[in-house]
Scaffold this active site. Structure first.
Site, PDB file in Angstrom:
ATOM      1  N   THR A  86     -25.662   5.868  52.468  1.00 53.39           N
ATOM      2  CA  THR A  86     -24.919   6.245  53.238  1.00 53.39           C
ATOM      3  C   THR A  86     -25.087   7.965  54.096  1.00 53.39           C
ATOM      4  O   THR A  86     -24.289   8.647  54.468  1.00 53.39           O
ATOM      5  CB  THR A  86     -23.541   6.491  53.067  1.00 53.39           C
ATOM      6  OG1 THR A  86     -23.405   6.337  51.178  1.00 53.39           O
ATOM      7  CG2 THR A  86     -23.403   4.209  53.412  1.00 53.39           C
ATOM      8  N   THR A  87     -25.162   8.359  52.030  1.00 52.36           N
ATOM      9  CA  THR A  87     -25.233  10.363  52.073  1.00 52.36           C
ATOM     10  C   THR A  87     -26.855  10.806  52.226  1.00 52.36           C
ATOM     11  O   THR A  87     -26.890  11.296  53.558  1.00 52.36           O
ATOM     12  CB  THR A  87     -25.273  10.753  50.763  1.00 52.36           C
ATOM     13  OG1 THR A  87     -24.112   9.908  50.159  1.00 52.36           O
ATOM     14  CG2 THR A  87     -24.717  12.055  50.818  1.00 52.36           C
TER      15      THR A  87
ATOM     16  N   ASP B 131     -19.339   8.253  46.905  1.00 52.98           N
ATOM     17  CA  ASP B 131     -20.089   7.627  48.482  1.00 52.98           C
ATOM     18  C   ASP B 131     -19.656   7.875  49.656  1.00 52.98           C
ATOM     19  O   ASP B 131     -19.156   8.545  49.929  1.00 52.98           O
ATOM     20  CB  ASP B 131     -19.400   6.163  48.037  1.00 52.98           C
ATOM     21  CG  ASP B 131     -19.701   5.330  48.609  1.00 52.98           C
ATOM     22  OD1 ASP B 131     -21.351   4.799  49.244  1.00 52.98           O
ATOM     23  OD2 ASP B 131     -18.841   4.611  49.751  1.00 52.98           O
TER      24      ASP B 131
ATOM     25  N   ASP C 140     -21.942  -0.900  46.209  1.00 53.48           N
ATOM     26  CA  ASP C 140     -23.465  -0.762  47.400  1.00 53.48           C
ATOM     27  C   ASP C 140     -24.427  -1.506  47.009  1.00 53.48           C
ATOM     28  O   ASP C 140     -25.410  -2.148  47.923  1.00 53.48           O
ATOM     29  CB  ASP C 140     -23.624   1.039  47.088  1.00 53.48           C
ATOM     30  CG  ASP C 140     -22.377   1.423  47.381  1.00 53.48           C
ATOM     31  OD1 ASP C 140     -21.833   1.183  48.007  1.00 53.48           O
ATOM     32  OD2 ASP C 140     -22.528   2.556  47.732  1.00 53.48           O
TER      33      ASP C 140
END
Length: 527
Positions: free
Chosen positions: A94-95, A61, A387
């Site tokens: 998020t990445t 994550d 998530d």
């Protein structure tokens, strides 16, 4: 006069090109660190703390990885910050947001080297971001009116989100859990009502969704193990004062019988308090603090289930779920709001006993019990599930859906390319660079899967020149596939947040032309 004389001894500054280089290098290094975790075949990272216990976290994550890094480079900190905001705002992507911002800066570095002013690059990026967002808006699907189709959309989004996480092997099972849990919230984005309990043992497949609330406590000795139509008083009060505990005070007595009298008075006080609590007409008492043996005995005699030391999260959530309020004084029972539920009973999960509240007031509440081989697996499973829950709860509010698998990036890149051709002047170079940065995301997804990214992206680009094309990268088959048939979908809100946050972060870093590092404050030598 030399500038060094203005700043204090240890302060340093970097100007112009050097400052910009430092920013670019820091941001690109962070991007390269997390980009291998992108996509369904992304790899995990092990984070080991140097503190006591040397805790180990295994995760892919982006936000969790970046949150754990201690970094000196100011530009890298900006990227860490956007990934944290993305995590808080929509939960996923998020990445992607860090990778896109890094790629925009990588392209900007080449443009700055060809003597294009950063402000020109920024205005080009602004135009391109606007154009890309419009391109997505024209292609969104919204099934808000059709409940069945919308539920299928949610399942697809959940499965797409989970396919890049540890839960990818059992993604249908967990997607179903997540969708059921979010549908119970009836449009609220308050994930407090969904409790996740982690119990080592079994395998991930044994995880299940339980309607109601589970408290990780045991029922005391001699107390009823099952209560129907429970009236629950949730409290945060001291129930351990039936013994003399007078700290810092000295009590002088002339015989032991006087000590016994003091103890007797304390006991009487406790008995009165218990009587007041019983007078509320309850049959279950949950306390945040300890309950000593004497009051516990009194509760057991009155046939009341007393649960002690429920952790703070536990009682806050229990009060929310059963519709009660946390009380700390018991003088006027009519002003205390009690919680209600149909049944309280003890259940076993693995080797542990837990207390199960079912038929609670707030019908939205539910508990997801995760089983797994070890604590590391469970922690990562919880992050993955969280998530998915975040994305789904946001999608229930903003019901627009897009296809996934690199399809949105190719759609945006195609539109942005066309804009670059129409735009005169140096800005067109910046707009073209934006399009290249967008294409980097499907390229990285393909690279992480060990595929030939150059070949696949070329095929994708050709496919996207046909009308109404749904082509994206099918990582499993290793070729270009139809995303609509494969059921790979993403939430529009996530994609929009990635696009806008990454562009803003890249703009901010591009504007920098000087980095001034302050001298550390020295402690005065105290004589």
């Amino acid at each position: 006069m030399a500038i060094e004389k203005i700043l204090k001894d240890d302060a340093s500054e970097e100007k112009g090109e050097r400052a910009r280089m430092a920013s670019f290098v820091g941001a690109i290094a962070i991007t390269d660190l997390v980009k291998t975790t992108l996509g369904p075949k992304g790899m995990d990272k092990i984070l080991q703390s140097t503190g006591r216990g040397h805790e180990v976290t295994v995760t892919n994550d982006g936000a969790t990885i970046l949150k754990s890094l201690h970094i000196d480079n100011p530009a890298a900190k900006v990227l860490i910050d956007i990934s944290k905001v993305q995590d808080d705002e929509v939960g996923d992507g998020t990445t992607s947001v860090v990778v896109l911002a890094g790629e925009l800066l990588r392209e900007a570095e080449k443009l700055v080297a060809t003597k294009i002013h950063p402000m020109t690059i920024i205005s080009g990026y602004r135009m391109a971001a606007e154009c890309a967002r419009d391109a997505l808006l024209q292609r969104v699907v919204d099934n808000k009116e059709n409940a069945e189709k919308f539920k299928t959309d949610l399942m697809k989004i959940a499965m797409t989100t989970l396919s890049s996480k540890i839960l990818s092997q059992d993604k249908e099972h967990f997607a179903q859990l997540a969708v059921d849990a979010v549908m119970r919230l009836k449009g609220s984005t308050n994930l407090e009502a969904i409790q996740i309990i982690k119990k080592p043992g079994g395998s991930l497949k044994d995880s299940f969704l339980d309607e109601g609330f589970i408290l990780d406590k045991k029922i005391g000795v001699g107390q009823p193990k099952r209560i129907e139509n429970a009236k629950i008083l949730v409290a945060n009060t001291a129930m351990d004062t039936d013994k003399v505990k007078i700290y810092g005070a000295r009590v002088r007595v002339d015989s032991m019988s006087k000590v016994a009298e003091i103890e007797g008075a304390e006991k009487e006080k406790m008995r009165e308090k218990v009587q007041k609590i019983i007078a509320h007409g309850i049959n279950c008492f949950v306390n945040r603090q300890l309950i000593y043996n004497f009051p516990e005995e009194l509760f057991a005699d009155a046939g009341i289930l007393a649960i002690e030391h429920a952790d703070f999260d536990g009682i806050e959530r229990l009060a929310l779920v059963t519709g009660g309020e946390i009380a700390s004084t018991f003088d006027n029972p009519e002003s205390v709001k009690l919680g209600h539920c149909k049944l309280i009973e003890e259940i076993m999960i693995g080797e542990d006993k837990l207390i199960h509240f079912s038929g609670v007031e707030m019908g939205q509440a539910c508990t997801i019990v995760l089983r797994g081989a070890s604590h590391h697996v469970l922690d990562e499973a919880e992050r993955s599930l969280h998530d998915a829950l975040c994305v789904l709860s946001q999608t229930v509010n903003d019901t627009r859906v897009l296809l996934g698998g690199g399809w949105p990036e190719m759609i945006m890149a195609k539109e942005v390319d066309e804009l670059a051709r129409k735009t005169p002047g140096k800005k067109s170079h910046a707009i073209e660079a934006f399009s290249r940065a967008l294409v980097a995301i499907p390229t990285i997804i393909a690279d992480n899967a060990g595929l030939d990214s150059a070949e696949l992206i070329a095929q994708l680009r050709a496919e996207h020149h046909k009308e109404g094309c749904n082509a994206g990268i099918d990582v499993i088959a290793g070729s270009v596939g139809d995303m609509a048939e494969l059921g790979i979908s993403e939430s529009f809100k996530v994609k929009q947040a990635v696009l806008l946050s990454a562009t803003e972060a890249a703009e901010m870093i591009l504007r920098v032309d000087e980095i001034i590092t302050c001298a550390p404050r020295r402690r005065e030598d105290r004589m």
